[in-house]
Design a protein around this motif. Structure first.
Motif, PDB file in Angstrom:
ATOM      1  N   GLU A   1      17.266   7.483  70.779  1.00  0.00           N
ATOM      2  CA  GLU A   1      17.688   7.666  69.384  1.00  0.00           C
ATOM      3  C   GLU A   1      19.205   7.472  69.257  1.00  0.00           C
ATOM      4  O   GLU A   1      19.693   6.822  68.338  1.00  0.00           O
ATOM      5  CB  GLU A   1      17.274   9.057  68.887  1.00  0.00           C
ATOM      6  CG  GLU A   1      17.391   9.243  67.411  1.00  0.00           C
ATOM      7  CD  GLU A   1      16.483   8.330  66.617  1.00  0.00           C
ATOM      8  OE1 GLU A   1      16.915   7.865  65.558  1.00  0.00           O
ATOM      9  OE2 GLU A   1      15.349   8.068  67.053  1.00  0.00           O
ATOM     10  N   SER A   2      19.952   8.011  70.208  1.00  0.00           N
ATOM     11  CA  SER A   2      21.412   7.897  70.188  1.00  0.00           C
ATOM     12  C   SER A   2      21.867   6.456  70.373  1.00  0.00           C
ATOM     13  O   SER A   2      22.798   5.999  69.712  1.00  0.00           O
ATOM     14  CB  SER A   2      22.021   8.772  71.281  1.00  0.00           C
ATOM     15  OG  SER A   2      21.714  10.124  71.057  1.00  0.00           O
ATOM     16  N   ILE A   3      21.200   5.741  71.281  1.00  0.00           N
ATOM     17  CA  ILE A   3      21.589   4.346  71.520  1.00  0.00           C
ATOM     18  C   ILE A   3      21.220   3.473  70.321  1.00  0.00           C
ATOM     19  O   ILE A   3      21.942   2.541  69.968  1.00  0.00           O
ATOM     20  CB  ILE A   3      20.999   3.807  72.849  1.00  0.00           C
ATOM     21  CG1 ILE A   3      21.872   2.686  73.400  1.00  0.00           C
ATOM     22  CG2 ILE A   3      19.576   3.328  72.706  1.00  0.00           C
ATOM     23  CD1 ILE A   3      21.608   2.341  74.843  1.00  0.00           C
ATOM     24  N   CYS A   4      20.114   3.808  69.641  1.00  0.00           N
ATOM     25  CA  CYS A   4      19.736   3.077  68.418  1.00  0.00           C
ATOM     26  C   CYS A   4      20.769   3.300  67.321  1.00  0.00           C
ATOM     27  O   CYS A   4      21.086   2.380  66.561  1.00  0.00           O
ATOM     28  CB  CYS A   4      18.355   3.502  67.934  1.00  0.00           C
ATOM     29  SG  CYS A   4      17.015   2.908  68.973  1.00  0.00           S
ATOM     30  N   GLN A   5      21.321   4.523  67.259  1.00  0.00           N
ATOM     31  CA  GLN A   5      22.350   4.812  66.257  1.00  0.00           C
ATOM     32  C   GLN A   5      23.626   4.031  66.526  1.00  0.00           C
ATOM     33  O   GLN A   5      24.329   3.654  65.590  1.00  0.00           O
ATOM     34  CB  GLN A   5      22.658   6.315  66.238  1.00  0.00           C
ATOM     35  CG  GLN A   5      21.561   7.139  65.621  1.00  0.00           C
ATOM     36  CD  GLN A   5      21.819   8.632  65.743  1.00  0.00           C
ATOM     37  OE1 GLN A   5      22.793   9.059  66.345  1.00  0.00           O
ATOM     38  NE2 GLN A   5      20.913   9.419  65.171  1.00  0.00           N
ATOM     39  N   LEU A   6      23.928   3.781  67.802  1.00  0.00           N
ATOM     40  CA  LEU A   6      25.106   2.976  68.137  1.00  0.00           C
ATOM     41  C   LEU A   6      24.962   1.542  67.634  1.00  0.00           C
ATOM     42  O   LEU A   6      25.928   0.945  67.168  1.00  0.00           O
ATOM     43  CB  LEU A   6      25.326   2.936  69.658  1.00  0.00           C
ATOM     44  CG  LEU A   6      25.862   4.170  70.345  1.00  0.00           C
ATOM     45  CD1 LEU A   6      25.920   3.948  71.842  1.00  0.00           C
ATOM     46  CD2 LEU A   6      27.236   4.542  69.810  1.00  0.00           C
ATOM     47  N   VAL A   7      23.746   0.990  67.726  1.00  0.00           N
ATOM     48  CA  VAL A   7      23.516  -0.423  67.423  1.00  0.00           C
ATOM     49  C   VAL A   7      23.207  -0.662  65.948  1.00  0.00           C
ATOM     50  O   VAL A   7      23.652  -1.656  65.360  1.00  0.00           O
ATOM     51  CB  VAL A   7      22.366  -0.973  68.310  1.00  0.00           C
ATOM     52  CG1 VAL A   7      22.019  -2.400  67.944  1.00  0.00           C
ATOM     53  CG2 VAL A   7      22.729  -0.864  69.780  1.00  0.00           C
ATOM     54  N   ALA A   8      22.470   0.232  65.320  1.00  0.00           N
ATOM     55  CA  ALA A   8      21.991   0.022  63.951  1.00  0.00           C
ATOM     56  C   ALA A   8      23.136  -0.184  62.972  1.00  0.00           C
ATOM     57  O   ALA A   8      24.114   0.553  62.979  1.00  0.00           O
ATOM     58  CB  ALA A   8      21.129   1.194  63.511  1.00  0.00           C
ATOM     59  N   GLY A   9      22.991  -1.219  62.147  1.00  0.00           N
ATOM     60  CA  GLY A   9      23.950  -1.490  61.084  1.00  0.00           C
ATOM     61  C   GLY A   9      25.212  -2.216  61.518  1.00  0.00           C
ATOM     62  O   GLY A   9      26.094  -2.462  60.713  1.00  0.00           O
ATOM     63  N   LYS A  10      25.325  -2.588  62.784  1.00  0.00           N
ATOM     64  CA  LYS A  10      26.529  -3.257  63.275  1.00  0.00           C
ATOM     65  C   LYS A  10      26.395  -4.775  63.136  1.00  0.00           C
ATOM     66  O   LYS A  10      25.306  -5.323  63.146  1.00  0.00           O
ATOM     67  CB  LYS A  10      26.773  -2.901  64.741  1.00  0.00           C
ATOM     68  CG  LYS A  10      27.016  -1.438  64.993  1.00  0.00           C
ATOM     69  CD  LYS A  10      28.396  -1.050  64.563  1.00  0.00           C
ATOM     70  CE  LYS A  10      28.848   0.344  64.810  1.00  0.00           C
ATOM     71  NZ  LYS A  10      28.088   1.334  65.373  1.00  0.00           N
ATOM     72  N   GLU A  11      27.547  -5.448  63.030  1.00  0.00           N
ATOM     73  CA  GLU A  11      27.608  -6.903  62.946  1.00  0.00           C
ATOM     74  C   GLU A  11      28.570  -7.417  64.004  1.00  0.00           C
ATOM     75  O   GLU A  11      29.503  -6.711  64.380  1.00  0.00           O
ATOM     76  CB  GLU A  11      28.131  -7.343  61.572  1.00  0.00           C
ATOM     77  CG  GLU A  11      27.214  -7.029  60.433  1.00  0.00           C
ATOM     78  CD  GLU A  11      27.758  -7.565  59.111  1.00  0.00           C
ATOM     79  OE1 GLU A  11      28.694  -8.378  59.126  1.00  0.00           O
ATOM     80  OE2 GLU A  11      27.229  -7.158  58.072  1.00  0.00           O
ATOM     81  N   PRO A  12      28.375  -8.670  64.449  1.00  0.00           N
ATOM     82  CA  PRO A  12      29.323  -9.229  65.414  1.00  0.00           C
ATOM     83  C   PRO A  12      30.683  -9.478  64.763  1.00  0.00           C
ATOM     84  O   PRO A  12      30.762  -9.842  63.595  1.00  0.00           O
ATOM     85  CB  PRO A  12      28.670 -10.541  65.856  1.00  0.00           C
ATOM     86  CG  PRO A  12      27.630 -10.840  64.850  1.00  0.00           C
ATOM     87  CD  PRO A  12      27.271  -9.571  64.171  1.00  0.00           C
ATOM     88  N   THR A  13      31.741  -9.257  65.528  1.00  0.00           N
ATOM     89  CA  THR A  13      33.089  -9.499  65.030  1.00  0.00           C
ATOM     90  C   THR A  13      33.691 -10.683  65.750  1.00  0.00           C
ATOM     91  O   THR A  13      33.269 -11.038  66.846  1.00  0.00           O
ATOM     92  CB  THR A  13      33.992  -8.273  65.241  1.00  0.00           C
ATOM     93  OG1 THR A  13      34.016  -7.964  66.636  1.00  0.00           O
ATOM     94  CG2 THR A  13      33.505  -7.082  64.455  1.00  0.00           C
ATOM     95  N   ASN A  14      34.677 -11.279  65.120  1.00  0.00           N
ATOM     96  CA  ASN A  14      35.376 -12.412  65.726  1.00  0.00           C
ATOM     97  C   ASN A  14      36.652 -11.905  66.376  1.00  0.00           C
ATOM     98  O   ASN A  14      37.736 -12.054  65.829  1.00  0.00           O
ATOM     99  CB  ASN A  14      35.698 -13.468  64.669  1.00  0.00           C
ATOM    100  CG  ASN A  14      34.466 -14.130  64.132  1.00  0.00           C
ATOM    101  OD1 ASN A  14      33.473 -14.249  64.824  1.00  0.00           O
ATOM    102  ND2 ASN A  14      34.522 -14.563  62.887  1.00  0.00           N
ATOM    103  N   VAL A  15      36.527 -11.314  67.539  1.00  0.00           N
ATOM    104  CA  VAL A  15      37.678 -10.791  68.253  1.00  0.00           C
ATOM    105  C   VAL A  15      38.282 -11.918  69.080  1.00  0.00           C
ATOM    106  O   VAL A  15      37.576 -12.670  69.744  1.00  0.00           O
ATOM    107  CB  VAL A  15      37.261  -9.627  69.185  1.00  0.00           C
ATOM    108  CG1 VAL A  15      38.443  -9.104  69.980  1.00  0.00           C
ATOM    109  CG2 VAL A  15      36.635  -8.522  68.375  1.00  0.00           C
ATOM    110  N   GLY A  16      39.592 -12.063  69.025  1.00  0.00           N
ATOM    111  CA  GLY A  16      40.271 -13.066  69.832  1.00  0.00           C
ATOM    112  C   GLY A  16      40.269 -14.455  69.233  1.00  0.00           C
ATOM    113  O   GLY A  16      40.587 -15.411  69.916  1.00  0.00           O
TER     114      GLY A  16
END
Length: 194
Positions: A115-130
């Motif tokens: 459940e905790s690991i799902c909360q880390l991932v849910a709703g996130k988008e890739p960023t253009n770092v660098g």
């Protein structure tokens, strides 16, 4: 809602108790899709490559450098994908998160860790770092100012600073028969007819 099922041993045998998790399954799937299509114009969002899986784990803080490392992420990816496959589906993605959850959240039960690991991932988008930005500043402005160009380079631009295209890059051959700086070009026919 993403639900986790627990099997509880009670007086009446084994009962199935459903725990409603705080993570939205649609948000988890949306994150999977966004990371799956990142960097690939032909991707459908149904399958994720190992590179995108590693990016997801890094950006969503699944990798912490201690409990979960880049090597762990690669091993889990290889474990959950098909033998000859190069990509994982959404179901395999959830299995991979289940594999990493106990390593990332030590001391929690499997269900709580997942459940905790799902909360880390849910709703996130890739960023253009660098990503390199276009440089602006003194030297760049000075070197790209067409009003300061001299010699043959000056001929490549008109008065407004706009490029002339092919006529500014190549010498177009004048086949009129006159020398380039001759002032009376084109007057011969008028003199001969008199």
């Amino acid at each position: 809602m993403l639900t986790c099922a627990l099997l509880m041993h009670g007086a009446s045998g084994i009962e199935k108790v459903s725990m409603a998790g705080s993570t939205d399954g649609a948000a988890l799937q949306a994150s999977f899709r966004k990371f799956a299509i990142y960097g690939d114009t032909k991707a459908t969002g149904q399958e994720m490559t190992g590179k995108n899986w590693a990016k997801l784990c890094k950006e969503c803080k699944v990798m912490d450098g201690k409990g979960v490392t880049g090597t762990d992420v690669d091993i889990v990816f290889s474990k959950v994908k098909g033998k000859t496959a190069r990509v994982i589906s959404y179901e395999e993605f959830k299995k991979a998160l289940e594999e990493l959850a106990p390593k990332r959240f030590k001391g929690k039960s499997k269900e709580e860790a997942f459940e905790s690991i799902c909360q880390l991932v849910a709703g996130k988008e890739p960023t253009n770092v660098g990503v390199t930005k276009a440089a602006t500043g003194g030297a760049v402005d000075r070197l790209t100012d067409t009003t300061k160009y001299t010699g043959s380079h000056k001929e490549r631009f008109d008065e407004s600073g706009k490029g002339k295209g092919k006529s500014g890059r190549e010498n177009i051959v004048d086949t009129s028969g006159y020398v380039g700086a001759y002032k009376n070009a084109g007057t011969y026919d008028a003199k001969v007819k008199k």
